[in-house]
Design an enzyme around this catalytic site. Structure first.
Site, PDB file in Angstrom:
ATOM      1  N   ASP A  69       8.649  10.134   2.569  1.00  0.00           N
ATOM      2  CA  ASP A  69       8.047  10.462   3.655  1.00  0.00           C
ATOM      3  C   ASP A  69       6.675   9.973   3.524  1.00  0.00           C
ATOM      4  OD1 ASP A  69       8.262  11.858   6.062  1.00  0.00           O
ATOM      5  OD2 ASP A  69       7.141  13.714   5.380  1.00  0.00           O
ATOM      6  N   SER A  70       6.016   9.635   4.796  1.00  0.00           N
ATOM      7  CA  SER A  70       4.549   9.187   4.584  1.00  0.00           C
ATOM      8  C   SER A  70       4.143   9.609   6.055  1.00  0.00           C
ATOM      9  CB  SER A  70       4.434   7.674   4.536  1.00  0.00           C
ATOM     10  OG  SER A  70       5.911   7.072   4.871  1.00  0.00           O
ATOM     11  N   PHE A 149       3.731  -1.902  11.674  1.00  0.00           N
ATOM     12  CA  PHE A 149       4.712  -0.885  12.686  1.00  0.00           C
ATOM     13  C   PHE A 149       3.716   0.351  12.503  1.00  0.00           C
ATOM     14  CE2 PHE A 149       6.507  -0.530   8.390  1.00  0.00           C
ATOM     15  CZ  PHE A 149       6.833   0.653   8.104  1.00  0.00           C
ATOM     16  N   LYS A 172      -0.640  -6.950   3.166  1.00  0.00           N
ATOM     17  CA  LYS A 172      -0.550  -5.524   3.210  1.00  0.00           C
ATOM     18  C   LYS A 172       0.102  -4.996   1.976  1.00  0.00           C
ATOM     19  CE  LYS A 172       1.570  -2.148   5.881  1.00  0.00           C
ATOM     20  NZ  LYS A 172       2.585  -1.706   7.055  1.00  0.00           N
TER      21      LYS A 172
END
Length: 194
Positions: A69-70, A149, A172
């Site tokens: 979860d972020s 995204f 990234k």
């Protein structure tokens, strides 16, 4: 090769994970294992939501699992959007509306410090481990870039002059919140590989 489920149907996350854990596991999505349920993320923090998803998949489908979860925490907004990052503007996963709402809420605010945070939970052979990754940065005043995204077009990591959306995956991944958490996970897996 051992099979593990990445508890998501987000193909961006799958792609990132495959690139970072390539060769260690055969990675399956929720769809691949036949999980069509919407797993309720009812915790008020990333760690709790990550654990809920991992335990659900492991107990229901009997497959080792990686869940995460972020989200984005913005200091001037008292940590918003936080666990509501994916549905900040109401509709789950509408990145454009979420970014628009964030930029609107920050209009006229000078302090734009923020962080992306990820908690990854691994359940492997019934054993649970969690790994956290964080990247500090700033919310810029308009969207830039077409990669990535989520909030990537408005988040510029500290020490860089480009947003995550302006970076390639190769640039990234090593510095991203998910990348940092996955590196810890990978280290653990390599140390504990059978």
């Amino acid at each position: 090769m051992k099979t593990i489920c990445l508890a998501t149907n987000n193909l961006h996350k799958v792609e990132e994970l495959q690139q970072m854990l390539g060769g260690l596991f055969e990675i399956k999505t929720l769809k691949d294992i036949g999980c069509t349920e919407d797993i309720a993320e009812t915790a008020d923090n990333f760690s709790g939501n990550s654990l809920i998803k991992a335990e659900y998949v492991y107990k229901t489908y009997g497959i080792d699992c990686i869940a995460d979860d972020s989200g984005l925490e913005v200091d001037a907004l008292n940590g918003e959007p936080g666990v509501y990052s994916a549905r900040y503007a109401g509709e789950h996963g509408n990145h454009e509306k979420n970014m628009d709402k964030l930029l609107e809420n920050l209009r006229g605010i000078e302090n734009r410090s923020a962080r992306f945070k990820t908690v990854v939970t691994l359940i492997l052979d019934g054993k649970k481990q969690s790994f956290e990754g964080t990247v500090e940065g700033q919310i810029i005043d308009r969207k830039k870039g077409d990669g990535g995204f989520g909030y990537d077009p408005v988040f510029r990591p500290d020490g860089y002059d480009r947003t995550f959306a302006e970076m390639s995956m190769e640039e990234k991944n090593p510095i991203s919140h998910r990348g940092r958490a996955i590196e810890k996970l990978k280290g653990y897996l390599l140390e504990n590989a059978e």
